[in-house]
Design an enzyme around this catalytic site. Structure first.
Site, PDB file in Angstrom:
ATOM      1  N   ASN A   9      32.368  30.732  31.902  1.00 16.45           N
ATOM      2  CA  ASN A   9      33.507  31.179  30.921  1.00 16.45           C
ATOM      3  C   ASN A   9      34.877  30.538  31.699  1.00 16.45           C
ATOM      4  O   ASN A   9      35.141  30.650  32.719  1.00 16.45           O
ATOM      5  CB  ASN A   9      33.660  32.813  31.364  1.00 16.45           C
ATOM      6  CG  ASN A   9      34.890  33.234  30.699  1.00 16.45           C
ATOM      7  OD1 ASN A   9      35.660  32.462  30.104  1.00 16.45           O
ATOM      8  ND2 ASN A   9      35.339  34.696  31.372  1.00 16.45           N
ATOM      9  N   LYS A  11      37.608  30.337  30.425  1.00 19.85           N
ATOM     10  CA  LYS A  11      39.057  31.087  30.551  1.00 19.85           C
ATOM     11  C   LYS A  11      40.067  30.127  29.891  1.00 19.85           C
ATOM     12  O   LYS A  11      39.842  29.299  28.889  1.00 19.85           O
ATOM     13  CB  LYS A  11      39.556  31.788  31.769  1.00 19.85           C
ATOM     14  CG  LYS A  11      38.394  32.361  32.382  1.00 19.85           C
ATOM     15  CD  LYS A  11      38.691  33.389  33.659  1.00 19.85           C
ATOM     16  CE  LYS A  11      37.510  33.730  34.189  1.00 19.85           C
ATOM     17  NZ  LYS A  11      37.622  34.831  35.247  1.00 19.85           N
ATOM     18  N   HIS A  94      35.285  41.226  28.585  1.00 18.16           N
ATOM     19  CA  HIS A  94      35.481  40.837  29.978  1.00 18.16           C
ATOM     20  C   HIS A  94      36.706  41.430  30.544  1.00 18.16           C
ATOM     21  O   HIS A  94      37.776  42.297  29.816  1.00 18.16           O
ATOM     22  CB  HIS A  94      35.928  39.372  29.559  1.00 18.16           C
ATOM     23  CG  HIS A  94      36.107  38.552  31.187  1.00 18.16           C
ATOM     24  ND1 HIS A  94      37.103  38.892  31.755  1.00 18.16           N
ATOM     25  CD2 HIS A  94      35.245  38.000  31.694  1.00 18.16           C
ATOM     26  CE1 HIS A  94      37.023  38.189  33.183  1.00 18.16           C
ATOM     27  NE2 HIS A  94      35.782  37.435  32.982  1.00 18.16           N
ATOM     28  N   GLU A  96      39.281  40.663  32.148  1.00 19.64           N
ATOM     29  CA  GLU A  96      40.745  40.339  31.914  1.00 19.64           C
ATOM     30  C   GLU A  96      41.192  40.905  30.501  1.00 19.64           C
ATOM     31  O   GLU A  96      42.436  40.992  30.452  1.00 19.64           O
ATOM     32  CB  GLU A  96      40.885  38.772  32.041  1.00 19.64           C
ATOM     33  CG  GLU A  96      40.583  38.324  33.544  1.00 19.64           C
ATOM     34  CD  GLU A  96      39.885  37.103  33.684  1.00 19.64           C
ATOM     35  OE1 GLU A  96      39.837  36.186  32.969  1.00 19.64           O
ATOM     36  OE2 GLU A  96      39.442  36.989  34.950  1.00 19.64           O
ATOM     37  N   GLU A 166      29.879  42.801  35.820  1.00 18.85           N
ATOM     38  CA  GLU A 166      31.003  42.131  36.677  1.00 18.85           C
ATOM     39  C   GLU A 166      31.986  42.756  37.510  1.00 18.85           C
ATOM     40  O   GLU A 166      32.854  43.412  36.774  1.00 18.85           O
ATOM     41  CB  GLU A 166      31.600  41.050  35.614  1.00 18.85           C
ATOM     42  CG  GLU A 166      30.738  40.139  34.765  1.00 18.85           C
ATOM     43  CD  GLU A 166      31.865  39.163  34.397  1.00 18.85           C
ATOM     44  OE1 GLU A 166      31.445  37.958  34.990  1.00 18.85           O
ATOM     45  OE2 GLU A 166      32.904  39.130  33.827  1.00 18.85           O
ATOM     46  N   GLY A 172      36.845  36.382  40.616  1.00 17.83           N
ATOM     47  CA  GLY A 172      37.769  35.443  40.914  1.00 17.83           C
ATOM     48  C   GLY A 172      38.529  35.838  42.282  1.00 17.83           C
ATOM     49  O   GLY A 172      39.595  35.339  42.652  1.00 17.83           O
ATOM     50  N   SER A 212      32.521  35.720  41.429  1.00 19.60           N
ATOM     51  CA  SER A 212      32.468  34.730  42.237  1.00 19.60           C
ATOM     52  C   SER A 212      30.966  34.221  42.741  1.00 19.60           C
ATOM     53  O   SER A 212      30.661  33.929  43.869  1.00 19.60           O
ATOM     54  CB  SER A 212      33.001  35.396  43.744  1.00 19.60           C
ATOM     55  OG  SER A 212      34.385  35.684  43.399  1.00 19.60           O
TER      56      SER A 212
HETATM   57  C1  PEP Z   1      34.341  35.785  35.272  1.00 18.64           C
HETATM   58  O1  PEP Z   1      35.525  35.705  35.040  1.00 18.64           O
HETATM   59  O2  PEP Z   1      33.534  36.448  34.220  1.00 18.64           O
HETATM   60  C2  PEP Z   1      33.755  35.606  36.629  1.00 18.64           C
HETATM   61  C3  PEP Z   1      32.834  35.910  36.794  1.00 18.64           C
HETATM   62  O3  PEP Z   1      34.726  34.691  37.397  1.00 18.64           O
HETATM   63  P1  PEP Z   1      34.583  34.222  38.909  1.00 18.64           P
HETATM   64  O4  PEP Z   1      33.168  33.432  38.872  1.00 18.64           O
HETATM   65  O5  PEP Z   1      35.555  33.198  38.992  1.00 18.64           O
HETATM   66  O6  PEP Z   1      34.657  35.237  39.661  1.00 18.64           O
END
Ligand code: PEP
Length: 249
Positions: A9, A11, A94, A96, A166, A172, A212
Site C-alpha cells: 500500500n 498510500k 483502511h 487511515e 491490521e 506505521g 510494520s
Molecule cells: C498499512 O498502512 O496498511 C501498513 C501496514 O503500514 P506499515 O506497514 O507502514 O505499518
C-alpha cells in the site's frame, strides 16, 4: 480461493516517475514464490502503473473507491472507473480512511457491496486500536467490524474477499504484533467466519496481516498457519525491502 498474497500500500507516496521506476525495479527483481503480489499506487498513477507492468504478474490495485456508480461526488472514483483501467481489486476500510476521512462501518458496507456487485475483489482492512487491546476488547472490536461490513453478504460473495487484519497500533509505528498475537487473532477471525458461515468458507479466505511488517520480521509472521501473507505500507516503498518480504512468504 485461499492464496498467499503480499500487497504493498503506497498510500500518498511516489510521483509518476518514482512509481514507474519502483515498478520497473520490482518487476526485474520479483521472485517466483507462487504468491500473488499486488501494489496500490495513488489514483493518478494507476493507469500508468497498469501500462508499465504490461504482462508482469504484479497486480495493480486501488486504495479506495466510492460506492456510487457515478454522479456528483467531487474527488471520488467509482468501481466502473477502476475496472475501465483494468484495476479489479480495491482496498476498503483502511484504518487511515476510517480515522482521517470518517469512514464508518455503514459506509464501508456500502463500498464492499458496490465493489462486489461489479465483480471486483475486495481487500477489507480492519483492526483494533491500542486502547481496545489494552482493555482486552480487541476480539469484540474485530468481530463487530467484520459483522457490520461483511456478515450480511451471501456466502458466494466470500470468493472475492481478502481480509487484512491490521491492528491500528502497529500501522506505521514500527511496533508489530508478535507472530503469536497475529496468529491468535487470525485464528479467531477464521473461527468467527466458520461460525457465521461455514468452515469451508473460513478455510478458503486469505487473511493477511498488516502493521510494520519488514524484512526482519516477515518470515516469522508469515510462518503462522492462519497468516496468508501481508499488507505492507512503509516497507513496500523500497524495492529491495518489498522483494525481501515477498521472498519470506
Ligand atoms: C498499512 O498502512 O496498511 C501498513 C501496514 O503500514 P506499515 O506497514 O507502514 O505499518
Amino acid at each position: 480461493m485461499r492464496s498467499k498474497i503480499v500487497a504493498g500500500n503506497w498510500k500518498m507516496n511516489k510521483n509518476l516517475q518514482e512509481t514507474e521506476s519502483l515498478l520497473a525495479e520490482l518487476s526485474a527483481k520479483l521472485p517466483d514464490t507462487g504468491a500473488e503480489v499486488m501494489v496500490a499506487p495513488t489514483f493518478v498513477n494507476l493507469t500508468n502503473a497498469v501500462r508499465c507492468l504490461g504482462a508482469s504478474t504484479i497486480q495493480v490495485i486501488a486504495q479506495n473507491m466510492h460506492f456510487a456508480d457515478n454522479g456528483a461526488f467531487t474527488g471520488e472514483i467509482s468501481a466502473e472507473m477502476l475496472l475501465n483501467i483494468k484495476v479489479d481489486t480495491v482496498i476498503i476500510g483502511h484504518s487511515e480512511r476510517r480515522a482521517y476521512f470518517g469512514e464508518t462501518d455503514e459506509v464501508l458496507a456500502k463500498k464492499v457491496t458496490a465493489a462486489l456487485t461489479k465483480n471486483m475483489r475486495v481487500m477489507f482492512c480492519f483492526g483494533e486500536e491500542l486502547e481496545d487491546r489494552k482493555s482486552g476488547n480487541h476480539f469484540n472490536i474485530v468481530e463487530s467490524q467484520l459483522r457490520n461490513a461483511l456478515f450480511s453478504l451471501d456466502a458466494k460473495a466470500w470468493g472475492n474477499i481478502i481480509l487484512a487484519y491490521e491492528p491500528v497500533w502497529a500501522i506505521g509505528t514500527g511496533e508489530t504484533a508478535s507472530p503469536e498475537q497475529a496468529q491468535e487473532m487470525h485464528a479467531f477471525i477464521r473461527k468467527t467466519i466458520g461460525d457465521v458461515y461455514d468452515v469451508g468458507i473460513a478455510n478458503n479466505v486469505s487473511i493477511l496481516y498488516g502493521g510494520s511488517v519488514k524484512p526482519a520480521n516477515a518470515e516469522e509472521i508469515f510462518s503462522k498457519p492462519d497468516v496468508d501473507g501481508g499488507l505492507i505500507g512503509g516497507a513496500s516503498l523500497n524495492a529491495d525491502d518489498f522483494v525481501a518480504i515477498i521472498k519470506a512468504i
